[in-house]
Structure formats: structure tokens, C-alpha cells
Write an enzyme that holds these catalytic residues in place. Structure first.
Site, PDB file in Angstrom:
ATOM      1  N   LYS A 273     -43.416  52.163  -3.939  1.00 31.12           N
ATOM      2  CA  LYS A 273     -42.756  51.288  -4.920  1.00 31.12           C
ATOM      3  C   LYS A 273     -43.596  51.084  -6.174  1.00 31.12           C
ATOM      4  O   LYS A 273     -43.067  50.994  -7.275  1.00 31.12           O
ATOM      5  CB  LYS A 273     -42.416  49.929  -4.298  1.00 31.12           C
ATOM      6  CG  LYS A 273     -41.203  49.963  -3.393  1.00 31.12           C
ATOM      7  CD  LYS A 273     -40.630  48.566  -3.274  1.00 31.12           C
ATOM      8  CE  LYS A 273     -39.319  48.548  -2.509  1.00 31.12           C
ATOM      9  NZ  LYS A 273     -38.803  47.197  -2.306  1.00 31.12           N
TER      10      LYS A 273
ATOM     11  N   LYS B  89     -34.533  58.868   2.777  1.00 31.08           N
ATOM     12  CA  LYS B  89     -33.832  57.770   3.439  1.00 31.08           C
ATOM     13  C   LYS B  89     -32.622  57.328   2.618  1.00 31.08           C
ATOM     14  O   LYS B  89     -32.697  57.311   1.388  1.00 31.08           O
ATOM     15  CB  LYS B  89     -34.840  56.612   3.562  1.00 31.08           C
ATOM     16  CG  LYS B  89     -34.390  55.425   4.339  1.00 31.08           C
ATOM     17  CD  LYS B  89     -35.427  54.315   4.285  1.00 31.08           C
ATOM     18  CE  LYS B  89     -35.419  53.574   2.968  1.00 31.08           C
ATOM     19  NZ  LYS B  89     -36.053  52.256   2.984  1.00 31.08           N
TER      20      LYS B  89
ATOM     21  N   LYS C 235     -30.430  51.662  -1.046  1.00 31.98           N
ATOM     22  CA  LYS C 235     -29.638  51.031  -2.104  1.00 31.98           C
ATOM     23  C   LYS C 235     -30.232  51.291  -3.478  1.00 31.98           C
ATOM     24  O   LYS C 235     -29.578  51.106  -4.489  1.00 31.98           O
ATOM     25  CB  LYS C 235     -29.463  49.530  -1.849  1.00 31.98           C
ATOM     26  CG  LYS C 235     -30.706  48.752  -1.555  1.00 31.98           C
ATOM     27  CD  LYS C 235     -30.346  47.325  -1.080  1.00 31.98           C
ATOM     28  CE  LYS C 235     -31.341  46.816  -0.057  1.00 31.98           C
ATOM     29  NZ  LYS C 235     -30.894  45.679   0.710  1.00 31.98           N
TER      30      LYS C 235
HETATM   31  P1  TYM Z   1     -34.591  46.070   3.820  1.00 32.35           P
HETATM   32  O1  TYM Z   1     -33.903  44.950   3.145  1.00 32.35           O
HETATM   33  O2  TYM Z   1     -35.061  47.228   3.008  1.00 32.35           O
HETATM   34  O3  TYM Z   1     -33.695  46.648   4.975  1.00 32.35           O
HETATM   35  C1  TYM Z   1     -33.128  45.794   5.961  1.00 32.35           C
HETATM   36  C2  TYM Z   1     -33.084  46.495   7.316  1.00 32.35           C
HETATM   37  O4  TYM Z   1     -32.327  47.702   7.212  1.00 32.35           O
HETATM   38  C3  TYM Z   1     -33.094  48.787   7.713  1.00 32.35           C
HETATM   39  N1  TYM Z   1     -32.765  49.993   6.936  1.00 32.35           N
HETATM   40  C4  TYM Z   1     -32.449  51.163   7.491  1.00 32.35           C
HETATM   41  N2  TYM Z   1     -32.327  51.542   8.781  1.00 32.35           N
HETATM   42  C5  TYM Z   1     -31.982  52.829   9.019  1.00 32.35           C
HETATM   43  N3  TYM Z   1     -31.751  53.731   8.025  1.00 32.35           N
HETATM   44  C6  TYM Z   1     -31.856  53.393   6.725  1.00 32.35           C
HETATM   45  N4  TYM Z   1     -31.597  54.279   5.756  1.00 32.35           N
HETATM   46  C7  TYM Z   1     -32.221  52.048   6.417  1.00 32.35           C
HETATM   47  N5  TYM Z   1     -32.395  51.377   5.237  1.00 32.35           N
HETATM   48  C8  TYM Z   1     -32.737  50.124   5.592  1.00 32.35           C
HETATM   49  C9  TYM Z   1     -34.539  48.366   7.496  1.00 32.35           C
HETATM   50  O5  TYM Z   1     -35.422  49.079   8.348  1.00 32.35           O
HETATM   51  C10 TYM Z   1     -34.483  46.898   7.818  1.00 32.35           C
HETATM   52  O6  TYM Z   1     -34.559  46.683   9.214  1.00 32.35           O
HETATM   53  N6  TYM Z   1     -39.176  44.235   4.513  1.00 32.35           N
HETATM   54  C11 TYM Z   1     -37.836  44.233   5.045  1.00 32.35           C
HETATM   55  C12 TYM Z   1     -37.198  42.870   5.104  1.00 32.35           C
HETATM   56  C13 TYM Z   1     -38.006  41.853   5.845  1.00 32.35           C
HETATM   57  C14 TYM Z   1     -38.153  41.766   7.255  1.00 32.35           C
HETATM   58  C15 TYM Z   1     -38.967  40.622   7.466  1.00 32.35           C
HETATM   59  C16 TYM Z   1     -37.675  42.531   8.310  1.00 32.35           C
HETATM   60  C17 TYM Z   1     -38.708  40.827   5.289  1.00 32.35           C
HETATM   61  N7  TYM Z   1     -39.277  40.078   6.266  1.00 32.35           N
HETATM   62  C18 TYM Z   1     -39.335  40.246   8.756  1.00 32.35           C
HETATM   63  C19 TYM Z   1     -38.062  42.133   9.608  1.00 32.35           C
HETATM   64  C20 TYM Z   1     -38.869  41.017   9.814  1.00 32.35           C
HETATM   65  C21 TYM Z   1     -36.967  45.093   4.121  1.00 32.35           C
HETATM   66  O7  TYM Z   1     -37.252  45.269   2.976  1.00 32.35           O
HETATM   67  O8  TYM Z   1     -35.812  45.518   4.687  1.00 32.35           O
END
Ligand code: TYM
Length: 340
Positions: A119, A202, A205
Site C-alpha cells: 500500500k 486478488k 475493491k
Molecule cells: P478487508 O476489509 O480488506 O477485507 C475484509 C475481509 O474480506 C477478506 N477478503 C477476501 N477473502 C477472499 N478473497 C478475496 N479476494 C478477499 N478480499 C478480502 C479479507 O481477508 C477479510 O477477512 N485488516 C482487515 C480488517 C480488519 C480485521 C480486524 C479483520 C481490521 N481489524 C480484526 C479481522 C480482525 C481488512 O482490511 O480486511
């Protein structure tokens, strides 16, 4: 030191930073619903708005995206009475514990995070301090509830390892067995849903091409078109799933079909063995439309009453604070902070 047994508890979060994708839905939301309904553990789900602002967010869009994400959770099957559903900034204990973790985590640990490297890119000097400290806030999200199980997609694995390192270092530094060592739950056929245009990337969004992803708000025509145009190869589907190991785009579509139908990838391959993608893609599009259209309709319906969504988030935050506040208090005691 006697070992403390922590009550099993599930926590996970999603960033309200725009369109929810099929990756979020299959990699995270459907599994959250499954854990809510079948794990027997209490479940807590969070819209991590403090994480979202580590890169610039337009304020009005952030508000809307947070409400839309809440509607998405509910439409996908999260029951805000059964689970605790809230947005992170309404529970100040997250940021308070994150500060302590900023002082536990080491610079070197943070610098090794691949998400930071991706990022911030070549422009690290200009990235926000929040983006660098992001994983410490994530550890605080989890550990402020003493959560033991965290369902996520594959891309969050490294952050969860760091969460374990922070818990272990805190416990060692202060000679306590206070924070649990969390279990990542990375399971199912869709732990890494890939871009529809490039099987090595991957689904995200933030990808500039909207054709690379399916958004939960896409209508039936858009979903069908994106699947029809998804990149594949000229070969038919093989008889064994292992034969897809060198065909990332084909494998991705099979994994998506498997996750949406509740079948294993091998069962899907067996069903379509010898058939061309010209046959498989329409079947996948029908399945995707069947699964996703009701969710997008329900999201639109829920979004018509934003006051109700805000009420749900407020109530969720109150319930979250009932768990978080005593854990923060104990943390401050352990660290030696006076609270008079
Ligand atoms: P974020 O918002 O990017 O994504 C949310 C969840 O979706 C999953 N995900 C995917 N799984 C499979 N294939 C994909 N292409 C894909 N894109 C997204 C992510 O693995 C995630 O589970 N840092 C985290 C948010 C967060 C969090 C936490 C998660 C903040 N605090 C505490 C767990 C526990 C994030 O940016 O997810």
C-alpha cells in the site's frame, strides 16, 4: 504462572472503504454467518472505520460506506441481536488499546508487513503513520475482546501472526497470561478469490478495473457479463482439481462455484469434467445471480432507513463496550497506569 483459559469468542472486521466484493462475501461474510449460526461461540463483527481512514476517505462517502457495510452484514445473514455488530470508532477502547500495542510492537515487525509494502509502495515517506501502525490497531480490535477465533481471508494471515506476536510480547513483558494467542480461521474454497481479469491478483475493491470484481451491489446483468468476460483458457475442465494447479483463472472460477454451491472444488470439477468454459460460465453466472441478487435487494431496502442502521450500530457499540471496557481497565492496571 498458571495458564488462563480464555472463553472462546469470535471477532472479525471489514473496512468500510467502498464496494463490497465477492471476495469479501465468500472469504469473510459467509463464514461469519456460519460461525454465528454453528460455532456455539459468541460472535462480534466490526466495521473498521478507523482502519479505513489510514488512506484518504471522503467523509460523506465513509458514512455511506459504513451504513452500506452494515446493511451488507445483515443482508448476508448476520443477526444484530445474536451477534454484536458495530462500527469501530464508537468503541474508543480499540484506539486506546492500540496505543499500548504501538508501544509493544517493534518497528521491524511493522516494516515486514506485505500490506504496508504494497500500500505504501515506493512512496513510504508520504504514507500516513496510521497506515504503518495499522496492524497494531488490528491486534487491539481482536484482543480488546480477548477473542480467540478470527475468521478472515488468506490476505490477513500475516496480520494475525503479528497479533499473536503482540499478545505474546505483552504477556512476557509484563509477566502475565492476560491476552489469548488467537487462532486464525482461514477455511473453505474461497479464502483467496482472485481477480476475474488476472488469476495472479486478488479480487479487490481497489482494482482500477470494475470488470475484475463482482460487487455485492451489481445487478444480475452486470454479474452475468463479468463472468462471461472473465479470463479463462481454451482447455475444457479436467477430471481432477489438482490438474488446475497451473491454470489460475480456471481454478478461481471453480473455487467460486464451489464456495457458492457448498460443494468441494473436486465435486465441481467432477460435475463439469470435459466441458468447456462456454458451458461452465453460464452455470456459474446463474448460481452467482441466485445467491447475490437477494442480498443486493435486501441491502437497498435496509439502506432506505439509515436511522435504523445507525440505531443498530449504536446498540452494537454499547454491547461491545460492556466487554471492552473491563479488559482495557485490567490492561491499564497491568501496565501501571493510575485511574483515580
Ligand atoms: P478487508 O476489509 O480488506 O477485507 C475484509 C475481509 O474480506 C477478506 N477478503 C477476501 N477473502 C477472499 N478473497 C478475496 N479476494 C478477499 N478480499 C478480502 C479479507 O481477508 C477479510 O477477512 N485488516 C482487515 C480488517 C480488519 C480485521 C480486524 C479483520 C481490521 N481489524 C480484526 C479481522 C480482525 C481488512 O482490511 O480486511
Amino acid at each position: 504462572m498458571t495458564e488462563v483459559v480464555h472463553t472462546p469468542r469470535v471477532f472479525s472486521g471489514i473496512q468500510p472503504s467502498g464496494n463490497l466484493t465477492l471476495g469479501n462475501y465468500l472469504g469473510a461474510m459467509t463464514r461469519f454467518v456460519d460461525m454465528q449460526n454453528n460455532s456455539g461461540m459468541p460472535t462480534i463483527f466490526c466495521m473498521v472505520d478507523l482502519h479505513a481512514i489510514t488512506v484518504w476517505q471522503d467523509p460523506a462517502k465513509l458514512t455511506n460506506a459504513t451504513r452500506e457495510l452494515c446493511a451488507g452484514f445483515i443482508a448476508a445473514g448476520i443477526d444484530p441481536e445474536q451477534s454484536i455488530l458495530f462500527n469501530q470508532s464508537q468503541v474508543p477502547e480499540h484506539a486506546q488499546l492500540a496505543w499500548i500495542f504501538n508501544c509493544v510492537a517493534r518497528m521491524g515487525w511493522m516494516k515486514r508487513m506485505t500490506q504496508w509494502k504494497d500500500k505504501a509502495g515506493k512512496n513510504q515517506e508520504n504514507a500516513s503513520l496510521g497506515l504503518f501502525a495499522y496492524p497494531a490497531l488490528m491486534a487491539a480490535d481482536i484482543l480488546i475482546y480477548h477473542a480467540t477465533h478470527v475468521p478472515v481471508g488468506e490476505d490477513q494471515k500475516q496480520h494475525l501472526e503479528l497479533t499473536r506476536d503482540i499478545a505474546i510480547k505483552f504477556n512476557n513483558d509484563f509477566g502475565v497470561d492476560f491476552f489469548p494467542v488467537t487462532e486464525p480461521v482461514i477455511e473453505g474454497a474461497a479464502t483467496r478469490v482472485m481477480s476475474l481479469r488476472d488469476g495472479s491478483k486478488k479480487m479487490s475493491k481497489s482494482d482500477p478495473s470494475d470488470m475484475s470484481r463482482i460487487n455485492l451491489t451489481d445487478d444480475a446483468d452486470a454479474i452475468a457479463k463479468k463472468i462471461r468476460k472473465a479470463k479463462t483458457d481454451p482447455d475444457p475442465l479436467p477430471e481432477t482439481y489438482d490438474d488446475l494447479s497451473e491454470r489460475p483463472e480456471a481454478r478461481n472460477l471453480v473455487n467460486i462455484y464451489a464456495a457458492m454451491s457448498g460443494k468441494t472444488p473436486q465435486e465441481v470439477v467432477t460435475e463439469f469434467a470435459g466441458q468447456q468454459f462456454g458451458t461452465f460460465k453460464p452455470a456459474l453466472a446463474d448460481l452467482a445471480v441466485d445467491k447475490l441478487a437477494p442480498i443486493s435487494t435486501e441491502m437497498s431496502r435496509l439502506m432506505q432507513d439509515t436511522a435504523e442502521i445507525d440505531r443498530i450500530l449504536g446498540r452494537g457499540a454499547e454491547r461491545a463496550r460492556e466487554i471492552a471496557a473491563p479488559i482495557l481497565k485490567q490492561t491499564y492496571d497491568i501496565v501501571g497506569m493510575i485511574r483515580s
